[in-house]
Write an enzyme that holds these catalytic residues in place. Structure first.
Site, PDB file in Angstrom:
ATOM      1  N   ALA A  66     107.308  27.057  10.533  1.00 33.96           N
ATOM      2  CA  ALA A  66     108.238  28.116  10.895  1.00 33.96           C
ATOM      3  C   ALA A  66     107.711  29.416  10.296  1.00 33.96           C
ATOM      4  O   ALA A  66     106.901  29.402   9.366  1.00 33.96           O
ATOM      5  CB  ALA A  66     109.630  27.806  10.350  1.00 33.96           C
ATOM      6  N   GLY A 110     107.230  23.064  10.225  1.00 33.00           N
ATOM      7  CA  GLY A 110     107.732  23.008  11.590  1.00 33.00           C
ATOM      8  C   GLY A 110     106.657  22.667  12.608  1.00 33.00           C
ATOM      9  O   GLY A 110     106.961  22.130  13.687  1.00 33.00           O
ATOM     10  N   GLU A 113     106.531  18.998  12.572  1.00 31.36           N
ATOM     11  CA  GLU A 113     107.786  18.526  13.180  1.00 31.36           C
ATOM     12  C   GLU A 113     107.743  18.651  14.695  1.00 31.36           C
ATOM     13  O   GLU A 113     108.193  17.758  15.422  1.00 31.36           O
ATOM     14  CB  GLU A 113     108.962  19.305  12.591  1.00 31.36           C
ATOM     15  CG  GLU A 113     109.181  18.962  11.116  1.00 31.36           C
ATOM     16  CD  GLU A 113     110.186  19.858  10.418  1.00 31.36           C
ATOM     17  OE1 GLU A 113     110.092  21.096  10.584  1.00 31.36           O
ATOM     18  OE2 GLU A 113     111.053  19.336   9.705  1.00 31.36           O
ATOM     19  N   GLU A 133     107.279  22.332   2.825  1.00 32.05           N
ATOM     20  CA  GLU A 133     108.498  23.114   2.592  1.00 32.05           C
ATOM     21  C   GLU A 133     108.900  23.125   1.121  1.00 32.05           C
ATOM     22  O   GLU A 133     109.423  24.122   0.618  1.00 32.05           O
ATOM     23  CB  GLU A 133     109.648  22.562   3.443  1.00 32.05           C
ATOM     24  CG  GLU A 133     109.518  22.860   4.929  1.00 32.05           C
ATOM     25  CD  GLU A 133     108.760  21.817   5.714  1.00 32.05           C
ATOM     26  OE1 GLU A 133     108.030  20.997   5.110  1.00 32.05           O
ATOM     27  OE2 GLU A 133     108.883  21.823   6.954  1.00 32.05           O
TER      28      GLU A 133
HETATM   29  N1  CO8 Z   1     104.760  31.889   8.544  1.00 30.70           N
HETATM   30  C1  CO8 Z   1     104.376  33.171   8.672  1.00 30.70           C
HETATM   31  N2  CO8 Z   1     103.091  33.572   8.600  1.00 30.70           N
HETATM   32  C2  CO8 Z   1     102.149  32.620   8.390  1.00 30.70           C
HETATM   33  C3  CO8 Z   1     102.483  31.271   8.229  1.00 30.70           C
HETATM   34  C4  CO8 Z   1     103.861  30.909   8.320  1.00 30.70           C
HETATM   35  N3  CO8 Z   1     104.273  29.632   8.231  1.00 30.70           N
HETATM   36  N4  CO8 Z   1     101.356  30.583   8.014  1.00 30.70           N
HETATM   37  C5  CO8 Z   1     100.358  31.453   8.057  1.00 30.70           C
HETATM   38  N5  CO8 Z   1     100.825  32.693   8.258  1.00 30.70           N
HETATM   39  C6  CO8 Z   1     100.076  33.950   8.352  1.00 30.70           C
HETATM   40  C7  CO8 Z   1      99.639  34.428   6.981  1.00 30.70           C
HETATM   41  O1  CO8 Z   1     100.699  35.119   6.354  1.00 30.70           O
HETATM   42  C8  CO8 Z   1      98.481  35.322   7.310  1.00 30.70           C
HETATM   43  O2  CO8 Z   1      98.977  36.535   7.783  1.00 30.70           O
HETATM   44  P1  CO8 Z   1      98.401  37.944   7.162  1.00 30.70           P
HETATM   45  O3  CO8 Z   1      96.977  37.980   7.655  1.00 30.70           O
HETATM   46  O4  CO8 Z   1      99.276  38.963   7.790  1.00 30.70           O
HETATM   47  O5  CO8 Z   1      98.503  37.818   5.689  1.00 30.70           O
HETATM   48  C9  CO8 Z   1      97.860  34.602   8.525  1.00 30.70           C
HETATM   49  O6  CO8 Z   1      98.863  33.739   9.043  1.00 30.70           O
HETATM   50  C10 CO8 Z   1      96.668  33.764   8.148  1.00 30.70           C
HETATM   51  O7  CO8 Z   1      97.064  32.849   7.128  1.00 30.70           O
HETATM   52  P2  CO8 Z   1      96.247  32.702   5.749  1.00 30.70           P
HETATM   53  O8  CO8 Z   1      95.547  33.959   5.406  1.00 30.70           O
HETATM   54  O9  CO8 Z   1      97.183  32.132   4.747  1.00 30.70           O
HETATM   55  O10 CO8 Z   1      95.171  31.595   6.205  1.00 30.70           O
HETATM   56  P3  CO8 Z   1      94.419  30.538   5.254  1.00 30.70           P
HETATM   57  O11 CO8 Z   1      93.373  29.928   6.121  1.00 30.70           O
HETATM   58  O12 CO8 Z   1      94.060  31.158   3.971  1.00 30.70           O
HETATM   59  O13 CO8 Z   1      95.546  29.423   4.926  1.00 30.70           O
HETATM   60  C11 CO8 Z   1      97.345  27.897   5.457  1.00 30.70           C
HETATM   61  C12 CO8 Z   1      96.070  28.615   5.946  1.00 30.70           C
HETATM   62  C13 CO8 Z   1      97.007  26.900   4.355  1.00 30.70           C
HETATM   63  C14 CO8 Z   1      97.931  27.163   6.644  1.00 30.70           C
HETATM   64  C15 CO8 Z   1      98.345  28.937   4.914  1.00 30.70           C
HETATM   65  O14 CO8 Z   1      98.494  29.957   5.879  1.00 30.70           O
HETATM   66  C16 CO8 Z   1      99.714  28.384   4.625  1.00 30.70           C
HETATM   67  O15 CO8 Z   1      99.910  27.727   3.617  1.00 30.70           O
HETATM   68  N6  CO8 Z   1     100.712  28.677   5.486  1.00 30.70           N
HETATM   69  C17 CO8 Z   1     102.083  28.299   5.277  1.00 30.70           C
HETATM   70  C18 CO8 Z   1     102.276  26.827   5.504  1.00 30.70           C
HETATM   71  C19 CO8 Z   1     103.713  26.459   5.251  1.00 30.70           C
HETATM   72  O16 CO8 Z   1     104.220  26.499   4.152  1.00 30.70           O
HETATM   73  N7  CO8 Z   1     104.390  26.016   6.320  1.00 30.70           N
HETATM   74  C20 CO8 Z   1     105.746  25.552   6.215  1.00 30.70           C
HETATM   75  C21 CO8 Z   1     106.658  26.654   6.564  1.00 30.70           C
HETATM   76  S1  CO8 Z   1     108.334  26.187   6.288  1.00 30.70           S
HETATM   77  C22 CO8 Z   1     108.788  25.380   7.663  1.00 30.70           C
HETATM   78  O17 CO8 Z   1     108.042  25.179   8.576  1.00 30.70           O
HETATM   79  C23 CO8 Z   1     110.183  24.930   7.660  1.00 30.70           C
HETATM   80  C24 CO8 Z   1     110.524  24.309   8.911  1.00 30.70           C
HETATM   81  C25 CO8 Z   1     111.844  24.038   8.952  1.00 30.70           C
HETATM   82  C26 CO8 Z   1     112.595  24.148   9.926  1.00 30.70           C
HETATM   83  C27 CO8 Z   1     112.953  24.383  10.877  1.00 30.70           C
HETATM   84  C28 CO8 Z   1     112.615  24.559  12.050  1.00 30.70           C
HETATM   85  C29 CO8 Z   1     111.772  25.549  12.392  1.00 30.70           C
END
Ligand code: CO8
Length: 259
Positions: A66, A110, A113, A133
């Site tokens: 998400a 997500g 999921e 999460e």
């Molecule tokens: N949300 C928003 N932006 C994101 C997300 C995200 N989940 N993941 C990546 N991005 C963005 C980064 O902020 C970055 O943007 P910017 O260049 O503006 O800073 C861009 O994508 C590239 O990401 P990274 O620079 O972080 O790329 P890396 O290769 O260094 O890392 C990762 C990749 C490991 C995937 C890292 O991006 C990461 O950890 N992302 C978040 C993963 C995460 O925690 N996901 C779970 C989110 S919570 C969730 O999904 C809850 C779901 C629940 C419910 C409900 C339904 C929807």
């Protein structure tokens, strides 16, 4: 081929290939993307010429979850009143036609999921599945505690949900989360080929079979077996049954007119 801001949809014969296309955010599932995905899935489910669906992302990410930037400012009343986010997200789980997730790179939160809402997951060797999460102060909210536990059992689900540990494609296949692992460059072709294979069979048989497998997750064994038997009986009302069995007996290729 149709395209919206964050989604590409293209026909491959009777299969629709849906690509999540928000590369700057690793396909993070923002409100607009999920709304567009729901619209595409509504349209494909209603279109009789579509037999099966494949959802994929990019090489680097199926979807990184998400959209954390959209979620961060929300409070309880916000998410409760809009029933975040399930009301729009669950569409993939209610598509009647077969739907395959083709996962390359990150399928986190997500994103994992969404993949689990599909009928099966085909993974590239680069695929990484996780429910991180817990690392951002919450818990899975779109099936990550429920579908994952049913897919891989309690201990593996607890490991992934409580520690946020990400599993690679090989482990995901070993624990039963994914159906097949293929080389990255073959991912989309393999998933589309599987979808086309399904699309070649009698459509009533395919939908009856999908409905019956899904029943296993919603019922007792006795009820599930009864449901399956009735669906099996129902298959004898279809052209597919007489054609498929006649083709076998006469050693010829079946030609399903009800596909
Ligand atoms: N949300 C928003 N932006 C994101 C997300 C995200 N989940 N993941 C990546 N991005 C963005 C980064 O902020 C970055 O943007 P910017 O260049 O503006 O800073 C861009 O994508 C590239 O990401 P990274 O620079 O972080 O790329 P890396 O290769 O260094 O890392 C990762 C990749 C490991 C995937 C890292 O991006 C990461 O950890 N992302 C978040 C993963 C995460 O925690 N996901 C779970 C989110 S919570 C969730 O999904 C809850 C779901 C629940 C419910 C409900 C339904 C929807």
């Amino acid at each position: 081929a149709k395209a919206t801001e964050h989604i590409l949809a293209e026909r491959r014969d009777s299969v629709v290939l849906v690509s999540l296309n928000r590369p700057k955010a690793l396909n993070a599932l923002c409100d607009a993307l999920t709304r567009e995905l729901t619209e595409v899935l509504d349209a494909t489910d209603q279109d009789d010429t579509v037999a099966a669906v494949v959802i994929t992302g990019s090489a680097k990410a199926f979807a990184a979850g998400a959209d954390i930037k959209e979620m961060q400012p929300k409070n309880f009343v916000d998410v409760y009143l809009e029933d975040f986010i399930t009301s729009s997200w669950e569409r993939a789980s209610t598509v009647r036609k077969p739907i395959i997730a083709a996962v390359s790179g990150y399928a986190l939160g997500g994103g994992a999921e969404l993949a689990m809402m599909c009928d099966m997951i085909i993974a590239a060797e680069s695929a990484k599945f996780g429910q991180p999460e817990i690392t951002i102060g919450v818990l899975p909210g779109a099936g990550g505690t429920q579908r994952l536990a049913r897919a891989v059992g309690k201990s593996k689900a607890m490991d992934m949900v409580l520690t946020g540990r990400v599993v690679d494609a090989a482990e995901a296949e070993r624990i039963g989360l994914v159906a097949r692992v293929v080389p990255d460059e073959e991912l989309v072709n393999e998933a589309v080929a599987a979808a086309k294979e399904i699309a070649g069979y009698s459509r009533p048989a395919v939908l009856l079979a999908k409905e019956s497998v899904n029943r296993a997750f919603e019922s007792t064994l006795a009820e599930g077996l009864r449901f399956e038997r009735r669906m099996f009986h129902a298959a004898f009302a279809t052209e597919g049954q007489s054609e498929g069995m006649d083709a076998f007996i006469n050693k010829r290729e079946a030609d399903y007119t009800d596909r």
